[in-house]
Design an enzyme around this catalytic site. Structure first.
Site, PDB file in Angstrom:
ATOM      1  N   LEU A  24       0.659   0.936 -11.167  1.00  0.00           N
ATOM      2  CA  LEU A  24       1.659   1.980 -10.948  1.00  0.00           C
ATOM      3  C   LEU A  24       3.059   1.383 -10.942  1.00  0.00           C
ATOM      4  O   LEU A  24       3.259   0.256 -10.488  1.00  0.00           O
ATOM      5  CB  LEU A  24       1.400   2.680  -9.613  1.00  0.00           C
ATOM      6  CG  LEU A  24       0.057   3.395  -9.454  1.00  0.00           C
ATOM      7  CD1 LEU A  24      -0.112   3.877  -8.024  1.00  0.00           C
ATOM      8  CD2 LEU A  24      -0.046   4.562 -10.429  1.00  0.00           C
ATOM      9  N   ASP A  66      -3.760  -2.104  -9.018  1.00  0.00           N
ATOM     10  CA  ASP A  66      -2.749  -2.464  -8.017  1.00  0.00           C
ATOM     11  C   ASP A  66      -3.318  -3.250  -6.839  1.00  0.00           C
ATOM     12  O   ASP A  66      -2.617  -3.473  -5.846  1.00  0.00           O
ATOM     13  CB  ASP A  66      -2.079  -1.192  -7.490  1.00  0.00           C
ATOM     14  CG  ASP A  66      -1.310  -0.456  -8.574  1.00  0.00           C
ATOM     15  OD1 ASP A  66      -0.242  -0.944  -8.966  1.00  0.00           O
ATOM     16  OD2 ASP A  66      -1.783   0.599  -9.032  1.00  0.00           O
ATOM     17  N   GLU A  71      -1.227  -5.486   1.032  1.00  0.00           N
ATOM     18  CA  GLU A  71      -0.577  -5.039   2.265  1.00  0.00           C
ATOM     19  C   GLU A  71      -0.709  -3.537   2.488  1.00  0.00           C
ATOM     20  O   GLU A  71      -0.762  -3.070   3.629  1.00  0.00           O
ATOM     21  CB  GLU A  71       0.900  -5.424   2.262  1.00  0.00           C
ATOM     22  CG  GLU A  71       1.606  -5.055   3.562  1.00  0.00           C
ATOM     23  CD  GLU A  71       3.090  -5.355   3.538  1.00  0.00           C
ATOM     24  OE1 GLU A  71       3.550  -6.022   4.483  1.00  0.00           O
ATOM     25  OE2 GLU A  71       3.777  -4.930   2.610  1.00  0.00           O
ATOM     26  N   ASP A  72      -0.764  -2.781   1.407  1.00  0.00           N
ATOM     27  CA  ASP A  72      -0.818  -1.327   1.546  1.00  0.00           C
ATOM     28  C   ASP A  72      -2.137  -0.820   2.116  1.00  0.00           C
ATOM     29  O   ASP A  72      -2.226   0.332   2.536  1.00  0.00           O
ATOM     30  CB  ASP A  72      -0.558  -0.652   0.191  1.00  0.00           C
ATOM     31  CG  ASP A  72       0.888  -0.815  -0.246  1.00  0.00           C
ATOM     32  OD1 ASP A  72       1.774  -0.746   0.620  1.00  0.00           O
ATOM     33  OD2 ASP A  72       1.122  -1.001  -1.449  1.00  0.00           O
ATOM     34  N   ARG A 137       4.961   7.828  -0.235  1.00  0.00           N
ATOM     35  CA  ARG A 137       3.611   7.304  -0.003  1.00  0.00           C
ATOM     36  C   ARG A 137       3.154   7.421   1.452  1.00  0.00           C
ATOM     37  O   ARG A 137       2.008   7.108   1.762  1.00  0.00           O
ATOM     38  CB  ARG A 137       3.558   5.832  -0.422  1.00  0.00           C
ATOM     39  CG  ARG A 137       3.897   5.573  -1.898  1.00  0.00           C
ATOM     40  CD  ARG A 137       2.770   5.985  -2.834  1.00  0.00           C
ATOM     41  NE  ARG A 137       3.060   5.605  -4.205  1.00  0.00           N
ATOM     42  CZ  ARG A 137       2.785   4.413  -4.740  1.00  0.00           C
ATOM     43  NH1 ARG A 137       2.234   3.470  -4.001  1.00  0.00           N
ATOM     44  NH2 ARG A 137       3.065   4.169  -5.998  1.00  0.00           N
ATOM     45  N   HIS A 168       8.972   1.968  -0.990  1.00  0.00           N
ATOM     46  CA  HIS A 168       8.488   1.729   0.369  1.00  0.00           C
ATOM     47  C   HIS A 168       9.640   1.318   1.276  1.00  0.00           C
ATOM     48  O   HIS A 168      10.625   0.727   0.821  1.00  0.00           O
ATOM     49  CB  HIS A 168       7.441   0.598   0.386  1.00  0.00           C
ATOM     50  CG  HIS A 168       6.078   0.986  -0.076  1.00  0.00           C
ATOM     51  ND1 HIS A 168       5.365   0.228  -0.974  1.00  0.00           N
ATOM     52  CD2 HIS A 168       5.288   2.044   0.236  1.00  0.00           C
ATOM     53  CE1 HIS A 168       4.190   0.797  -1.197  1.00  0.00           C
ATOM     54  NE2 HIS A 168       4.119   1.899  -0.475  1.00  0.00           N
ATOM     55  N   CYS A 255       4.069  -7.440  -0.064  1.00  0.00           N
ATOM     56  CA  CYS A 255       2.966  -6.670  -0.642  1.00  0.00           C
ATOM     57  C   CYS A 255       1.726  -7.509  -0.899  1.00  0.00           C
ATOM     58  O   CYS A 255       0.604  -6.988  -0.947  1.00  0.00           O
ATOM     59  CB  CYS A 255       3.394  -6.052  -1.978  1.00  0.00           C
ATOM     60  SG  CYS A 255       4.986  -5.217  -1.973  1.00  0.00           S
TER      61      CYS A 255
END
Length: 260
Positions: A24, A66, A71-72, A137, A168, A255
């Protein structure tokens, strides 16, 4: 006295895979080069290990382009981990893949069940609070559920807002030490860091804001000499890591790892 927001003994990373070209991105600024990204990723992992931390390096997930941006998928705190619910629906399977690794590391692993959504890239943990940025997000319901989950562990959550057009919250900020935050001028101007010491990124170097403090080092993306010089002048041990390929997918230093 330990500083749980930047002193770590472990980290989890995931190697980028060939499907990264399908990752993305907010805008197309070029296709990532996997070979270059793998070299940058290896440099990143080596720097984390240089601090003495144990790095758990997971294999690439080709079904999830991705997935390198681990981290997400979770918020890691001293008391336990919380599995996130990404706002990008195509990324929710990454959380399922990460869960066994975190359950092997923690006695307690909770999860955001929804209907809200929240991603780790919007969460900045400091010594005194957890700042969570509303963004495309991360929504109010996701923040509310996180607030409920961390309260028994003694953590307070403060909702803030991510600047318009910024993916973010941590795209524009990072923690440097217990009292100091590196931030873009546009984010600092909102007042969300009142009470902290703020160091601004140099004009034109906003992409340097996504760094991480990991034990004795500040890992920052290479190519931002004025901000790097500012940080070194402030006494930080800066390590510059190539980030040209991750940047094409809106990714930065924070990330690429879960740190605990």
């Amino acid at each position: 006295m330990s500083n749980p927001s930047f002193e770590f003994t472990r980290a989890v990373t995931r190697k980028p895979g060939a499907s990264i070209i399908d990752g993305l991105r907010a805008q197309d600024i070029g296709t990532p080069n996997l070979e270059t990204m793998l070299q940058h990723h290896a440099d990143y992992v080596a720097t984390l290990r240089e601090t003495g931390a144990r790095v758990i390096e997971l294999p690439a997930l080709l079904d999830f382009p991705d997935a390198v941006f681990v981290e997400d998928t979770a918020l890691c705190l001293p008391q336990g981990a919380i599995l996130m619910r990404p706002g990008a629906e195509t990324r929710r399977g990454e959380v399922v893949q990460m869960a066994p690794t975190l359950r092997a590391q923690y006695d307690e692993v909770l999860e955001i069940s929804g209907p809200g959504f929240i991603e780790g890239g919007d969460i900045l943990t400091t010594e005194r609070e957890i700042l969570v940025g509303r963004s495309a997000r991360t929504d109010a319901a996701g923040i509310a559920e996180l607030t409920e989950l961390v309260a028994p562990w003694g953590h307070a959550v403060r909702e803030v807002h991510t600047p318009e057009g910024v993916l973010h919250f941590k795209t524009d900020c990072s923690l440097l030490d217990a009292e100091t935050i590196l931030a873009t001028q546009r984010l600092a101007a909102t007042g969300c860091f009142d009470g902290y010491r703020v160091i601004n990124t140099a004009p034109g170097e906003e992409a340097a804001a996504n760094t991480i403090r990991f034990n004795q080092f500040v890992l920052m993306p290479a190519g931002f000499p004025k901000t790097a010089a500012t940080l070194r002048a402030a006494g930080y041990d800066v390590r510059e890591i190539g980030n040209s390929e991750c940047a094409k997918l809106d990714g930065g230093m924070s990330c690429l790892s879960l740190r605990f």
